[in-house]
Design a protein around this motif. Structure first.
Motif, PDB file in Angstrom:
ATOM      1  N   SER A 243      15.474  11.207  15.321  1.00 39.39           N
ATOM      2  CA  SER A 243      15.248  10.012  16.334  1.00 39.39           C
ATOM      3  C   SER A 243      15.132  10.678  17.594  1.00 39.39           C
ATOM      4  O   SER A 243      15.932  11.652  18.065  1.00 39.39           O
ATOM      5  N   ALA A 244      14.832   9.757  18.518  1.00 43.23           N
ATOM      6  CA  ALA A 244      14.785  10.018  19.937  1.00 43.23           C
ATOM      7  C   ALA A 244      16.221  10.227  20.414  1.00 43.23           C
ATOM      8  O   ALA A 244      16.344  11.316  21.338  1.00 43.23           O
ATOM      9  N   ALA A 245      17.268   9.527  20.143  1.00 49.06           N
ATOM     10  CA  ALA A 245      18.582   9.572  20.742  1.00 49.06           C
ATOM     11  C   ALA A 245      19.137  10.860  20.401  1.00 49.06           C
ATOM     12  O   ALA A 245      19.848  11.368  21.055  1.00 49.06           O
ATOM     13  N   GLU A 246      18.767  11.161  18.989  1.00 50.66           N
ATOM     14  CA  GLU A 246      19.606  12.400  18.564  1.00 50.66           C
ATOM     15  C   GLU A 246      18.789  13.865  19.427  1.00 50.66           C
ATOM     16  O   GLU A 246      19.496  14.587  19.469  1.00 50.66           O
TER      17      GLU A 246
ATOM     18  N   LEU B 191      17.652  13.615  22.311  1.00 48.40           N
ATOM     19  CA  LEU B 191      18.204  13.590  23.633  1.00 48.40           C
ATOM     20  C   LEU B 191      19.504  14.306  23.587  1.00 48.40           C
ATOM     21  O   LEU B 191      19.797  14.989  24.612  1.00 48.40           O
ATOM     22  N   ARG B 192      20.362  13.988  22.665  1.00 53.72           N
ATOM     23  CA  ARG B 192      21.964  14.538  22.781  1.00 53.72           C
ATOM     24  C   ARG B 192      21.854  15.907  22.454  1.00 53.72           C
ATOM     25  O   ARG B 192      22.603  16.720  23.135  1.00 53.72           O
TER      26      ARG B 192
END
Length: 116
Positions: A94-97, A99-100
């Protein structure tokens, strides 16, 4: 008067070129006229679907059915690809993962030398 000569020259050149192309075509393909005549008769012989259709619906819609393949090929299409090291593909994260996981880059400005 010059325009008239130019027009006559252009018409003559176009006519001569077209005649030369037709002669060359006839030399290269001696059965060309016969083949064209066959195509025209074959096109005229095929039935017009508008005349044979029983209704507008049968003219517009056709019941297309896909051929069923073996179960093995459908299973292979549904299988998710896994990279060689066993980690999931980058597109599956996912995009959030993502980004992290990205480390921030520190931008350093280089000093500008003053012109003297």
């Amino acid at each position: 008067m010059k325009a008239l000569y130019l027009l006559l020259f252009m018409i003559t050149a176009a006519t001569v070129t077209a005649h030369a192309q037709e002669r060359t075509r006839d030399q290269l393909f001696p059965d060309f006229q016969k083949d064209i005549a066959k195509q025209h008769t074959a096109a005229a012989a095929t039935a017009d679907p508008r005349k044979t259709a029983t209704s507008t619906r049968s003219l517009l819609f056709t019941n297309y059915q896909q051929t069923r393949s073996s179960n093995n090929s459908s299973r292979q299409l549904n299988r998710r690809p896994v990279s060689a090291n066993g980690k999931p593909q980058p597109s599956e994260i996912s995009a959030a993962e993502a980004l992290r996981a990205i480390k921030p880059v520190k931008i350093e400005k280089t000093p500008i030398q003053q012109q003297q």
